[in-house]
Design a protein around this motif. Structure first.
Motif, PDB file in Angstrom:
ATOM      1  N   GLN A  39       0.820  -1.212   0.000  1.00  0.00           N
ATOM      2  CA  GLN A  39       0.000   0.000   0.000  1.00  0.00           C
ATOM      3  C   GLN A  39       0.858   1.269   0.000  1.00  0.00           C
ATOM      4  O   GLN A  39       0.334   2.373  -0.143  1.00  0.00           O
ATOM      5  CB  GLN A  39      -0.938   0.009   1.214  1.00  0.00           C
ATOM      6  CG  GLN A  39      -2.073  -1.005   1.138  1.00  0.00           C
ATOM      7  CD  GLN A  39      -3.101  -0.650   0.071  1.00  0.00           C
ATOM      8  OE1 GLN A  39      -3.229   0.496  -0.343  1.00  0.00           O
ATOM      9  NE2 GLN A  39      -3.838  -1.639  -0.405  1.00  0.00           N
ATOM     10  N   LYS A  72      -0.132  10.565  -3.419  1.00  0.00           N
ATOM     11  CA  LYS A  72      -0.919  11.328  -4.397  1.00  0.00           C
ATOM     12  C   LYS A  72      -2.004  12.153  -3.701  1.00  0.00           C
ATOM     13  O   LYS A  72      -2.282  13.289  -4.095  1.00  0.00           O
ATOM     14  CB  LYS A  72      -1.552  10.367  -5.416  1.00  0.00           C
ATOM     15  CG  LYS A  72      -0.527   9.804  -6.380  1.00  0.00           C
ATOM     16  CD  LYS A  72      -1.198   9.263  -7.629  1.00  0.00           C
ATOM     17  CE  LYS A  72      -1.285   7.770  -7.598  1.00  0.00           C
ATOM     18  NZ  LYS A  72      -1.923   7.166  -8.740  1.00  0.00           N
ATOM     19  N   LYS A  76      -2.419  16.256  -3.856  1.00  0.00           N
ATOM     20  CA  LYS A  76      -3.611  16.882  -4.414  1.00  0.00           C
ATOM     21  C   LYS A  76      -4.421  17.641  -3.363  1.00  0.00           C
ATOM     22  O   LYS A  76      -4.890  18.756  -3.606  1.00  0.00           O
ATOM     23  CB  LYS A  76      -4.487  15.807  -5.062  1.00  0.00           C
ATOM     24  CG  LYS A  76      -5.713  16.381  -5.740  1.00  0.00           C
ATOM     25  CD  LYS A  76      -6.404  15.383  -6.641  1.00  0.00           C
ATOM     26  CE  LYS A  76      -7.581  16.070  -7.324  1.00  0.00           C
ATOM     27  NZ  LYS A  76      -8.331  15.179  -8.180  1.00  0.00           N
ATOM     28  N   GLN A  82      -8.811  10.919   4.842  1.00  0.00           N
ATOM     29  CA  GLN A  82      -8.598  10.242   3.552  1.00  0.00           C
ATOM     30  C   GLN A  82      -9.572   9.091   3.341  1.00  0.00           C
ATOM     31  O   GLN A  82      -9.895   8.773   2.203  1.00  0.00           O
ATOM     32  CB  GLN A  82      -7.142   9.732   3.485  1.00  0.00           C
ATOM     33  CG  GLN A  82      -6.689   9.187   2.138  1.00  0.00           C
ATOM     34  CD  GLN A  82      -6.671   7.654   2.071  1.00  0.00           C
ATOM     35  OE1 GLN A  82      -6.798   6.981   3.097  1.00  0.00           O
ATOM     36  NE2 GLN A  82      -6.524   7.116   0.878  1.00  0.00           N
ATOM     37  N   GLN A  83     -10.037   8.478   4.441  1.00  0.00           N
ATOM     38  CA  GLN A  83     -10.902   7.305   4.279  1.00  0.00           C
ATOM     39  C   GLN A  83     -11.736   7.039   5.523  1.00  0.00           C
ATOM     40  O   GLN A  83     -11.383   7.436   6.637  1.00  0.00           O
ATOM     41  CB  GLN A  83     -10.064   6.064   3.999  1.00  0.00           C
ATOM     42  CG  GLN A  83      -9.063   5.783   5.115  1.00  0.00           C
ATOM     43  CD  GLN A  83      -8.437   4.405   4.998  1.00  0.00           C
ATOM     44  OE1 GLN A  83      -8.935   3.450   5.570  1.00  0.00           O
ATOM     45  NE2 GLN A  83      -7.346   4.320   4.232  1.00  0.00           N
ATOM     46  N   LYS A 125     -15.894   8.087  -5.840  1.00  0.00           N
ATOM     47  CA  LYS A 125     -16.893   8.712  -6.730  1.00  0.00           C
ATOM     48  C   LYS A 125     -18.237   7.983  -6.680  1.00  0.00           C
ATOM     49  O   LYS A 125     -19.248   8.521  -7.114  1.00  0.00           O
ATOM     50  CB  LYS A 125     -16.367   8.732  -8.177  1.00  0.00           C
ATOM     51  CG  LYS A 125     -15.203   9.685  -8.380  1.00  0.00           C
ATOM     52  CD  LYS A 125     -15.650  11.138  -8.182  1.00  0.00           C
ATOM     53  CE  LYS A 125     -14.477  12.089  -8.287  1.00  0.00           C
ATOM     54  NZ  LYS A 125     -14.839  13.457  -7.868  1.00  0.00           N
ATOM     55  N   GLY A 129     -18.218  10.846  -2.473  1.00  0.00           N
ATOM     56  CA  GLY A 129     -16.963  11.587  -2.278  1.00  0.00           C
ATOM     57  C   GLY A 129     -16.120  11.083  -1.126  1.00  0.00           C
ATOM     58  O   GLY A 129     -15.134  11.716  -0.752  1.00  0.00           O
ATOM     59  N   GLU A 133     -13.453   2.079   2.986  1.00  0.00           N
ATOM     60  CA  GLU A 133     -12.725   0.814   3.075  1.00  0.00           C
ATOM     61  C   GLU A 133     -13.606  -0.217   3.768  1.00  0.00           C
ATOM     62  O   GLU A 133     -14.352   0.121   4.704  1.00  0.00           O
ATOM     63  CB  GLU A 133     -11.427   1.017   3.878  1.00  0.00           C
ATOM     64  CG  GLU A 133     -10.558  -0.240   3.946  1.00  0.00           C
ATOM     65  CD  GLU A 133      -9.223  -0.010   4.665  1.00  0.00           C
ATOM     66  OE1 GLU A 133      -9.044   1.056   5.270  1.00  0.00           O
ATOM     67  OE2 GLU A 133      -8.382  -0.913   4.620  1.00  0.00           O
TER      68      GLU A 133
HETATM   69  N1  CMX Z   1     -11.302  10.527  -0.801  1.00  0.00           N
HETATM   70  C1  CMX Z   1     -12.192  11.164  -1.597  1.00  0.00           C
HETATM   71  N2  CMX Z   1     -11.980  11.416  -2.907  1.00  0.00           N
HETATM   72  C2  CMX Z   1     -10.814  10.989  -3.427  1.00  0.00           C
HETATM   73  C3  CMX Z   1      -9.854  10.308  -2.665  1.00  0.00           C
HETATM   74  C4  CMX Z   1     -10.124  10.091  -1.300  1.00  0.00           C
HETATM   75  N3  CMX Z   1      -9.256   9.456  -0.508  1.00  0.00           N
HETATM   76  N4  CMX Z   1      -8.808  10.004  -3.447  1.00  0.00           N
HETATM   77  C5  CMX Z   1      -9.083  10.470  -4.667  1.00  0.00           C
HETATM   78  N5  CMX Z   1     -10.291  11.062  -4.653  1.00  0.00           N
HETATM   79  C6  CMX Z   1     -10.960  11.707  -5.791  1.00  0.00           C
HETATM   80  C7  CMX Z   1     -10.037  12.675  -6.487  1.00  0.00           C
HETATM   81  O1  CMX Z   1     -10.096  13.936  -5.868  1.00  0.00           O
HETATM   82  C8  CMX Z   1     -10.563  12.680  -7.897  1.00  0.00           C
HETATM   83  O2  CMX Z   1     -11.662  13.536  -7.985  1.00  0.00           O
HETATM   84  P1  CMX Z   1     -11.827  14.549  -9.245  1.00  0.00           P
HETATM   85  O3  CMX Z   1     -11.840  13.659 -10.448  1.00  0.00           O
HETATM   86  O4  CMX Z   1     -13.143  15.211  -8.985  1.00  0.00           O
HETATM   87  O5  CMX Z   1     -10.644  15.450  -9.204  1.00  0.00           O
HETATM   88  C9  CMX Z   1     -11.058  11.254  -8.083  1.00  0.00           C
HETATM   89  O6  CMX Z   1     -11.264  10.723  -6.754  1.00  0.00           O
HETATM   90  C10 CMX Z   1     -10.070  10.367  -8.808  1.00  0.00           C
HETATM   91  O7  CMX Z   1      -8.856  10.582  -8.191  1.00  0.00           O
HETATM   92  P2  CMX Z   1      -7.486  10.392  -8.920  1.00  0.00           P
HETATM   93  O8  CMX Z   1      -6.549  11.378  -8.360  1.00  0.00           O
HETATM   94  O9  CMX Z   1      -7.640  10.311 -10.374  1.00  0.00           O
HETATM   95  O10 CMX Z   1      -7.151   8.947  -8.473  1.00  0.00           O
HETATM   96  P3  CMX Z   1      -5.966   8.464  -7.626  1.00  0.00           P
HETATM   97  O11 CMX Z   1      -4.938   7.974  -8.552  1.00  0.00           O
HETATM   98  O12 CMX Z   1      -5.572   9.456  -6.604  1.00  0.00           O
HETATM   99  O13 CMX Z   1      -6.633   7.237  -6.886  1.00  0.00           O
HETATM  100  C11 CMX Z   1      -7.946   6.041  -5.363  1.00  0.00           C
HETATM  101  C12 CMX Z   1      -7.701   7.404  -6.010  1.00  0.00           C
HETATM  102  C13 CMX Z   1      -9.086   6.165  -4.381  1.00  0.00           C
HETATM  103  C14 CMX Z   1      -8.296   5.045  -6.473  1.00  0.00           C
HETATM  104  C15 CMX Z   1      -6.619   5.619  -4.676  1.00  0.00           C
HETATM  105  O14 CMX Z   1      -6.337   6.531  -3.647  1.00  0.00           O
HETATM  106  C16 CMX Z   1      -6.670   4.230  -4.094  1.00  0.00           C
HETATM  107  O15 CMX Z   1      -6.422   3.253  -4.774  1.00  0.00           O
HETATM  108  N6  CMX Z   1      -7.003   4.116  -2.775  1.00  0.00           N
HETATM  109  C17 CMX Z   1      -7.109   2.815  -2.122  1.00  0.00           C
HETATM  110  C18 CMX Z   1      -5.852   2.427  -1.430  1.00  0.00           C
HETATM  111  C19 CMX Z   1      -5.478   3.349  -0.317  1.00  0.00           C
HETATM  112  O16 CMX Z   1      -6.091   4.379  -0.050  1.00  0.00           O
HETATM  113  N7  CMX Z   1      -4.378   2.941   0.380  1.00  0.00           N
HETATM  114  C20 CMX Z   1      -3.843   3.677   1.492  1.00  0.00           C
HETATM  115  C21 CMX Z   1      -4.429   3.208   2.774  1.00  0.00           C
HETATM  116  C22 CMX Z   1      -3.992   1.799   3.113  1.00  0.00           C
HETATM  117  C23 CMX Z   1      -4.757   1.232   4.283  1.00  0.00           C
HETATM  118  O17 CMX Z   1      -5.849   1.736   4.628  1.00  0.00           O
HETATM  119  O18 CMX Z   1      -4.268   0.251   4.879  1.00  0.00           O
END
Ligand code: CMX
Length: 142
Positions: A39, A72, A76, A82-83, A125, A129, A133
């Protein structure tokens, strides 16, 4: 299928500084720390003092790499929430049920999460928003 709010995750640039902040100002205690290479995070679980260990935790997430999910997110959005993580008894069944309802799950198969839990995520999305998890705790607990 949700049995509890497992944790709320906060993206931070510096894990040690964030731990010092949350323990120092709010009196939270560190229950667990680990590095999850897949991760791309160094992370800590914090809880209110004196709790049994299953209550909702605050998860502090610092990036190991700029191109990780947390790296990332920080670039941004900056540091912050974040979650939101729901505890479930069966992450595969929960993911299948949500997929059948038309929500996008990030992984085809559950991945390893904190403390050998099994996790998947609903795309933010498709969840108002919020990155949601799903966490199935390891059978041997935390
Ligand atoms: N919460 C809300 N919205 C989010 C977000 C978040 N955490 N991360 C991204 N977004 C939004 C972006 O703002 C973007 O919106 P717009 O298109 O309106 O600008 C949209 O989602 C797509 O974002 P992106 O930048 O194109 O996508 P990323 O490459 O940043 O990927 C995501 C986003 C969710 C797929 C990626 O963060 C992911 O795979 N997350 C799951 C894994 C993770 O979070 N691991 C860390 C924690 C590990 C753990 O919990 O153990």
């Amino acid at each position: 299928f949700v049995t509890a709010i497992d944790h709320v995750g906060i993206a931070v640039p510096d894990l040690d500084a964030a731990i010092a902040f949350h323990t120092g100002h709010f009196g939270l205690e560190v229950a667990h720390e680990e590095i999850n290479e897949e991760q791309g995070v160094r992370e800590a679980m914090l809880r209110a003092p004196g709790t049994a260990g299953t209550e909702t935790a605050i998860q502090l997430l610092a990036p190991l790499r700029d191109d990780s999910a947390i790296g990332k997110f920080l670039a941004k959005s900056g540091p912050g929430l974040q979650q939101l993580a729901y505890r479930v008894s069966d992450v595969d069944a929960a993911a299948a049920a949500l997929r059948a309802q038309g929500l996008r799950l990030l992984y085809d198969e559950a991945k390893r999460g904190t403390a050998n839990s099994r996790v998947n995520f609903v795309h933010p999305k498709d969840a108002g928003g919020v990155l949601v998890e799903l966490v199935e705790p390891a059978k041997d607990g935390h």
